[in-house]
Scaffold this active site. Structure first.
Site, PDB file in Angstrom:
ATOM      1  N   LYS A  22       0.540  -1.260   0.149  1.00 35.22           N
ATOM      2  CA  LYS A  22      -0.011   0.009   0.015  1.00 35.22           C
ATOM      3  C   LYS A  22       1.083   1.217   0.051  1.00 35.22           C
ATOM      4  O   LYS A  22       0.091   2.125  -0.683  1.00 35.22           O
ATOM      5  CB  LYS A  22      -0.478  -0.102   1.312  1.00 35.22           C
ATOM      6  CG  LYS A  22      -1.551   1.844   1.395  1.00 35.22           C
ATOM      7  CD  LYS A  22      -2.566   1.593   3.061  1.00 35.22           C
ATOM      8  CE  LYS A  22      -1.910   2.056   3.568  1.00 35.22           C
ATOM      9  NZ  LYS A  22      -1.640   3.581   4.106  1.00 35.22           N
ATOM     10  N   ASN A  23       1.506   1.356   0.830  1.00 33.80           N
ATOM     11  CA  ASN A  23       2.441   2.175   0.928  1.00 33.80           C
ATOM     12  C   ASN A  23       3.674   2.834  -0.119  1.00 33.80           C
ATOM     13  O   ASN A  23       3.476   4.028   0.282  1.00 33.80           O
ATOM     14  CB  ASN A  23       3.546   2.568   2.444  1.00 33.80           C
ATOM     15  CG  ASN A  23       2.320   3.055   3.334  1.00 33.80           C
ATOM     16  OD1 ASN A  23       1.478   2.902   3.366  1.00 33.80           O
ATOM     17  ND2 ASN A  23       3.408   2.936   4.805  1.00 33.80           N
ATOM     18  N   CYS A 115      -4.502   7.905   9.123  1.00 37.21           N
ATOM     19  CA  CYS A 115      -4.877   7.488  11.278  1.00 37.21           C
ATOM     20  C   CYS A 115      -4.399   8.570  11.919  1.00 37.21           C
ATOM     21  O   CYS A 115      -3.165   9.429  11.323  1.00 37.21           O
ATOM     22  CB  CYS A 115      -3.649   6.596  10.696  1.00 37.21           C
ATOM     23  SG  CYS A 115      -4.548   5.215  10.057  1.00 37.21           S
ATOM     24  N   ARG A 120       1.476  14.627  12.565  1.00 37.04           N
ATOM     25  CA  ARG A 120       1.740  13.835  11.713  1.00 37.04           C
ATOM     26  C   ARG A 120       1.738  15.716  11.120  1.00 37.04           C
ATOM     27  O   ARG A 120       0.887  15.767   9.912  1.00 37.04           O
ATOM     28  CB  ARG A 120       0.767  13.447  10.966  1.00 37.04           C
ATOM     29  CG  ARG A 120       0.647  12.175  11.988  1.00 37.04           C
ATOM     30  CD  ARG A 120      -0.080  10.642  10.950  1.00 37.04           C
ATOM     31  NE  ARG A 120       0.901  10.164  10.221  1.00 37.04           N
ATOM     32  CZ  ARG A 120       0.495   9.233   9.142  1.00 37.04           C
ATOM     33  NH1 ARG A 120      -0.362   8.998   9.478  1.00 37.04           N
ATOM     34  NH2 ARG A 120       1.408   8.342   8.361  1.00 37.04           N
ATOM     35  N   ASP A 307       4.575   0.729  11.834  1.00 33.58           N
ATOM     36  CA  ASP A 307       3.612   0.000  11.082  1.00 33.58           C
ATOM     37  C   ASP A 307       3.587  -1.797  12.031  1.00 33.58           C
ATOM     38  O   ASP A 307       2.449  -1.856  11.560  1.00 33.58           O
ATOM     39  CB  ASP A 307       3.192   0.021  10.021  1.00 33.58           C
ATOM     40  CG  ASP A 307       2.945   1.110   9.482  1.00 33.58           C
ATOM     41  OD1 ASP A 307       3.239   2.176  10.523  1.00 33.58           O
ATOM     42  OD2 ASP A 307       3.141   1.292   8.198  1.00 33.58           O
ATOM     43  N   ARG A 399      -9.102  -0.067   4.569  1.00 27.18           N
ATOM     44  CA  ARG A 399      -8.107   0.814   4.072  1.00 27.18           C
ATOM     45  C   ARG A 399      -6.602   0.341   3.699  1.00 27.18           C
ATOM     46  O   ARG A 399      -5.969   0.825   2.591  1.00 27.18           O
ATOM     47  CB  ARG A 399      -7.892   2.421   5.051  1.00 27.18           C
ATOM     48  CG  ARG A 399      -8.637   3.038   4.795  1.00 27.18           C
ATOM     49  CD  ARG A 399      -8.226   4.166   5.890  1.00 27.18           C
ATOM     50  NE  ARG A 399      -7.134   4.460   5.811  1.00 27.18           N
ATOM     51  CZ  ARG A 399      -6.003   4.965   6.526  1.00 27.18           C
ATOM     52  NH1 ARG A 399      -6.470   5.238   7.345  1.00 27.18           N
ATOM     53  NH2 ARG A 399      -5.023   5.367   6.081  1.00 27.18           N
TER      54      ARG A 399
HETATM   55  C1  UD1 Z   1       4.957   6.615   6.370  1.00 25.71           C
HETATM   56  C2  UD1 Z   1       3.611   5.530   6.470  1.00 25.71           C
HETATM   57  C3  UD1 Z   1       2.805   5.014   7.656  1.00 25.71           C
HETATM   58  C4  UD1 Z   1       4.305   4.434   8.439  1.00 25.71           C
HETATM   59  C5  UD1 Z   1       5.525   5.894   8.570  1.00 25.71           C
HETATM   60  C6  UD1 Z   1       6.544   5.295   9.002  1.00 25.71           C
HETATM   61  C7  UD1 Z   1       2.734   5.576   3.832  1.00 25.71           C
HETATM   62  C8  UD1 Z   1       1.369   6.018   2.965  1.00 25.71           C
HETATM   63  N1  UD1 Z   1       2.537   5.961   5.186  1.00 25.71           N
HETATM   64  O1  UD1 Z   1       4.029   8.314   6.871  1.00 25.71           O
HETATM   65  O2  UD1 Z   1       2.927   4.242   6.926  1.00 25.71           O
HETATM   66  O3  UD1 Z   1       3.758   4.813   9.948  1.00 25.71           O
HETATM   67  O4  UD1 Z   1       6.184   6.835   6.830  1.00 25.71           O
HETATM   68  O5  UD1 Z   1       7.189   4.738   8.648  1.00 25.71           O
HETATM   69  O6  UD1 Z   1       4.001   5.502   3.360  1.00 25.71           O
HETATM   70  N2  UD1 Z   1       7.123  14.132  10.142  1.00 25.71           N
HETATM   71  C9  UD1 Z   1       7.605  16.436  10.887  1.00 25.71           C
HETATM   72  N3  UD1 Z   1       7.742  16.913   9.429  1.00 25.71           N
HETATM   73  C10 UD1 Z   1       6.818  16.140   8.645  1.00 25.71           C
HETATM   74  C11 UD1 Z   1       6.796  14.713   8.446  1.00 25.71           C
HETATM   75  C12 UD1 Z   1       6.652  13.891   9.027  1.00 25.71           C
HETATM   76  O7  UD1 Z   1       7.461  16.248  11.446  1.00 25.71           O
HETATM   77  O8  UD1 Z   1       6.487  16.828   7.417  1.00 25.71           O
HETATM   78  C13 UD1 Z   1       6.965  13.292  11.496  1.00 25.71           C
HETATM   79  C14 UD1 Z   1       5.969  12.609  11.579  1.00 25.71           C
HETATM   80  O9  UD1 Z   1       5.093  13.270  12.821  1.00 25.71           O
HETATM   81  C15 UD1 Z   1       6.343  11.383  12.137  1.00 25.71           C
HETATM   82  C16 UD1 Z   1       7.819  11.341  11.667  1.00 25.71           C
HETATM   83  O10 UD1 Z   1       7.954  12.368  11.115  1.00 25.71           O
HETATM   84  O11 UD1 Z   1       6.794  11.267  13.391  1.00 25.71           O
HETATM   85  C17 UD1 Z   1       8.262  10.475  10.308  1.00 25.71           C
HETATM   86  O12 UD1 Z   1       6.761  10.670   9.868  1.00 25.71           O
HETATM   87  P1  UD1 Z   1       6.908   9.622   8.003  1.00 25.71           P
HETATM   88  O13 UD1 Z   1       7.840   9.229   8.066  1.00 25.71           O
HETATM   89  O14 UD1 Z   1       6.988  11.238   7.451  1.00 25.71           O
HETATM   90  O15 UD1 Z   1       5.438   9.008   7.742  1.00 25.71           O
HETATM   91  P2  UD1 Z   1       4.755   9.183   6.626  1.00 25.71           P
HETATM   92  O16 UD1 Z   1       5.195   9.216   5.506  1.00 25.71           O
HETATM   93  O17 UD1 Z   1       3.935  10.077   6.819  1.00 25.71           O
END
Ligand code: UD1
Length: 425
Positions: A22-23, A115, A120, A307, A399
């Site tokens: 999915k990701n 979620c 986030r 995850d 989802r």
């Molecule tokens: C992706 C995955 C999700 C997984 C996560 C971490 C998808 C669709 N989802 O989510 O399933 O749990 O990676 O492996 O691929 N952060 C910030 N600022 C930003 C972006 C992120 O502070 O601009 C923080 C987030 O709040 C979190 C950390 O960075 O604490 C990591 O998040 P991130 O790797 O960005 O998660 P996603 O890419 O959204």
């Protein structure tokens, strides 16, 4: 709304085919916005989030055709306005931002949802795109972006939080069409980043280093259509591996890329679970020995994935002794804990850690799913518990897990999809 009715206590046995990730699929679909030529992505999972992404791309003007387990996207003529309600529903919709800025130099997308696991934010996505020359304002729930031309530069994505997966992918996608060379430092190393990079390379992009902390992208004038097979879903694979352990069964995970599961397999083996590679397959069994508690800390790849934290907690509940599970990626990712306690679990939360006192039998109850991976953990707990468990709000699970109930049934689980009765909420 549907619920799952599970009659627990039956060991699971047999083969399960792991679906496409999915990701990876969601940003791969978004990447198709970077070209006006058709792109076909094969081996996609059958999930509501994938359908959503299709709707989002259509709302931007792309033609999207699903056929079996493939999707063909043709973004001949697109515009920059994403539909507010669609995008709000799914966190991964933020990954249309990079392609829109790269292709059009304009974007208008609502702040993403998804979620409920912590705040986030998207500050790192915006920081990276700003470094490439984009200007952003946030107004009335929308992120408005514009630029005359993106220009390659150095982008540092680490710092206060670990590397960001979708942030890395977003900057990488935008940079494919920027002028000059972009260097992403402290990039996320997840296999999904590599998969998207491989697709972009097939589309004509020049990318080096994906899968490591430094990614170099040399911009090109135009990308073309391409075809791509999505990598297997390592989170689904890990969930079925844990299902074998918690039900004291044996499951062969077909086509699951064991090389993407290193940290999970390491922890499973440390606890005493047997996991044997057979080419692209993996055979996981309880092993009939007395399992040991292990401590787990979630980390960016190649560390233990956030995850899989909730699912692993269920295994620890069944192992006599104390284990400490520490969540380092998201700040509010223990919403499964009160629900697991309804089944008789003893867990206390201290800051970012959950202290699990394992070894007490779980007994069935009515529980409620709160987010995608928490739902999977509740299903695993229901499979391991004595008696009947009803897991409500399984739309969270739909989802991100491709027909999980059907796959579990073929392994011998007694699990039924039933209408969720609102009066019992
Ligand atoms: C992706 C995955 C999700 C997984 C996560 C971490 C998808 C669709 N989802 O989510 O399933 O749990 O990676 O492996 O691929 N952060 C910030 N600022 C930003 C972006 C992120 O502070 O601009 C923080 C987030 O709040 C979190 C950390 O960075 O604490 C990591 O998040 P991130 O790797 O960005 O998660 P996603 O890419 O959204």
């Amino acid at each position: 709304m549907d619920a799952f009715l599970i009659k627990g206590g039956r060991p699971l046995h047999g083969d399960v085919s792991i679906s496409g990730s999915k990701n990876a699929t969601l940003p791969l679909m978004a990447a198709a916005l970077l070209t006006s030529e058709p792109c076909t992505i094969r081996r996609i999972p059958n999930l509501s989030d994938v359908q959503f992404m299709g709707e989002i791309l259509k709302s931007l003007g792309a033609e999207v055709t699903f056929e079996g387990d493939s999707v063909t996207i043709r973004a001949r003529k697109i515009h920059e306005v994403g539909k507010y309600d669609l995008i709000r529903k799914m966190r991964a919709s933020i990954c249309i931002l990079g392609p829109l800025m790269g292709r059009l130099g304009r974007a208008r997308v609502s702040l993403p949802g998804g979620c409920v696991i912590g705040a986030r934010p998207i500050d790192l996505h915006l920081k990276g795109l700003r470094a490439l020359g984009a200007r952003f304002t946030v107004r009335a729930g929308y992120v408005l972006g514009e630029t005359k031309r993106l220009v390659g530069t150095e982008v540092f994505l680490g710092g206060r939080v670990g590397p960001t997966v979708l942030g890395t992918v977003n900057i990488m996608m935008a940079a494919t069409l920027a002028e000059g060379t972009t260097l992403i430092e402290s990039a996320a190393c997840e296999p999904e980043v590599i998969d998207v990079a491989n697709f972009l390379i097939a589309m004509g992009a020049k990318i080096q280093g994906a899968g490591g902390p430094t990614i170099t992208i040399t911009g090109v004038k135009k990308l073309h259509g391409a075809q791509h097979d999505v990598i297997p879903d390592r989170i689904e694979a890990a969930t079925f591996a844990i299902a074998a352990a918690v039900t004291r069964g044996e499951i062969t995970l077909k086509n699951c890329r064991p090389d993407h599961l290193g940290a999970v397999l390491d922890k499973l083996r440390e606890t005493g679970v047997k996991a044997e590679r057979r080419g692209p397959d993996l055979v996981v069994s309880h092993g009939r020995t007395r399992l040991r508690p292990v401590d787990i800390t979630t980390q960016p790849y190649a560390g233990f994935p956030t995850d899989v934290q909730a699912q692993m907690m269920v295994l620890m509940l069944l192992v006599p002794g104390i284990s400490v599970i520490t969540e380092r990626i998201f700040e509010a990712r223990f919403m499964h804990v009160p629900e697991l306690c309804r089944l008789g679990a003893e867990i206390s939360i201290e800051g970012p850690s959950a202290i699990v006192k394992g070894g007490r039998p779980l007994s069935g109850a009515q529980i409620m799913a709160s987010d995608l991976r928490a739902s999977a953990a509740l299903v695993l707990a229901g499979l391991a518990a004595e008696g009947s468990t009803t897991v409500k709000r399984v739309y969270h699970l739909d989802r991100g897990y491709d027909r999980m109930d059907e796959k579990l049934r073929t392994l011998g689980a007694r699990i039924e999809r039933v209408p969720d009765r609102p009066e019992s909420e």
